[in-house]
Write a protein that holds these residues in place. Sequence first.
Motif, mmCIF file in Angstrom:
data_model
loop_
_atom_site.group_PDB
_atom_site.id
_atom_site.type_symbol
_atom_site.label_atom_id
_atom_site.label_comp_id
_atom_site.label_asym_id
_atom_site.label_seq_id
_atom_site.Cartn_x
_atom_site.Cartn_y
_atom_site.Cartn_z
ATOM 1 N N PHE A 104 0.807 -1.214 0.000
ATOM 2 C CA PHE A 104 0.000 0.000 0.000
ATOM 3 C C PHE A 104 0.847 1.274 0.000
ATOM 4 O O PHE A 104 0.311 2.369 -0.092
ATOM 5 C CB PHE A 104 -0.958 -0.010 1.193
ATOM 6 N N SER A 153 0.243 -2.003 -11.792
ATOM 7 C CA SER A 153 -0.087 -2.217 -10.377
ATOM 8 C C SER A 153 -0.444 -3.678 -10.094
ATOM 9 O O SER A 153 -0.045 -4.228 -9.066
ATOM 10 C CB SER A 153 -1.236 -1.294 -9.955
ATOM 11 N N LYS A 159 -0.564 -1.506 -4.359
ATOM 12 C CA LYS A 159 -1.924 -1.220 -3.936
ATOM 13 C C LYS A 159 -2.085 0.181 -3.362
ATOM 14 O O LYS A 159 -3.091 0.503 -2.739
ATOM 15 C CB LYS A 159 -2.369 -2.260 -2.909
#
Length: 416
Positions: A104, A153, A159
């Motif tokens: 992330f 991605s 993410k």
Amino acid sequence: MSEPHPRRAAVTGIGVVAPNGTSTGSFWKSTQEGISVLDRVTREGCEHLPLRVAGEIRDFEASAAIEERYLVQTDRFTHFAMAAADLALDDARLGQADTSGEPFRVGVVTAAGSGGGEFGQRELQRLWGKGSRFVGPYQSIAWFYAASTGQISIRRGFKGPCSVVAADEAGGLDALAHAARAVRRGTDVIVAGATEAPLAPYSVVCQLGYEELSTADDPSRAYRPFTAGACGFVPAEGGAMFVVEEEGSARERGARVRATLAGHAATFTGASRWAESREGLAEAVRGALDEAGCAPEEIDVVFADALGVPEADRAEALAITDALGAHGRRVPVTAPKTGIGRGYCAAPVLDAAAAVLAMEHGLIPPTPNVFDICHDLDLVTVRARAAEVRTALVLGRGLMGSNSALVLRHGAADAS
């Protein structure tokens, strides 16, 4: 209580897939030597079309860089993006093992103007020639402008914040600015850039509607901005991807900070209103300088948009002087894209890559095929010029009216 140190966006990796080189090193070697690779269009299905000259990539094997399961669901412009992203991540020493634990913290942002024309044309031919059962399921996504962001991605497991910029040809610079702002807001790493593949027959036919497109036969004369013989621009495929990350954490992990994205601004002046682009581009430059905290005289080189249309070239030359004052007549200006073509959203991103490399090597690359300058610019031609380059200004304009300016500072200059 002291103010927290501001987060700065640093470039730690660059990956290039261009007509004059499918690695950053080969791209820079050709660029600094002023080699022109413009040539007659050879793509199948384009032989009878009025576009005669383009910047094609002829030594790129997608299957050698990308897994088969991704190849079958993506277009050539996304192949370029995935390959360039791999090169940039390797350059930044951020391989899969370095990011898989914290997915992330890494995002992706790209820009594209033409999308997946080759993939879309092939599937539509199957639809009309054989029937709907012969159309693959990836037709719905492979042509789309956001495909490169999505596939990078997915393939890498990133993410974090992901997006696509739709801002005309200037969108390549806007994507880098979007990445810089995401980093300043707290994201650790953004993979950002732009790639294009506009030389499929369907895509070329669409481009023939642009009055600014050059249909000249001679590769050495087809794209000559800032000259009396300017007759439009030559399109190109390829592009570049950057790794943009927070400068402090990059230095802490021992990464090489190649440059910082210091300032950016964008304006809009309307489709093909080239005289009006003078004011809009100048305002974008002023905004970028203001965000960077940069005085006009600090700019060491300008990478020009260089459309190759007399009215547009005049507007750009005047905009540089409007924004930079007397320094605008003295600062070296270059347009290395005249040797590879103007690759829509990818064009200013390749210029940004060349600007970082120019700062690192102390060398301003020349403007191939351009000699008889008819504007009040210090345009670098014939051969590269040695210079201490600490701050570079990259300009971009779009056929639909977008204007963008980006200020880059040399990584060593910002080390303190």
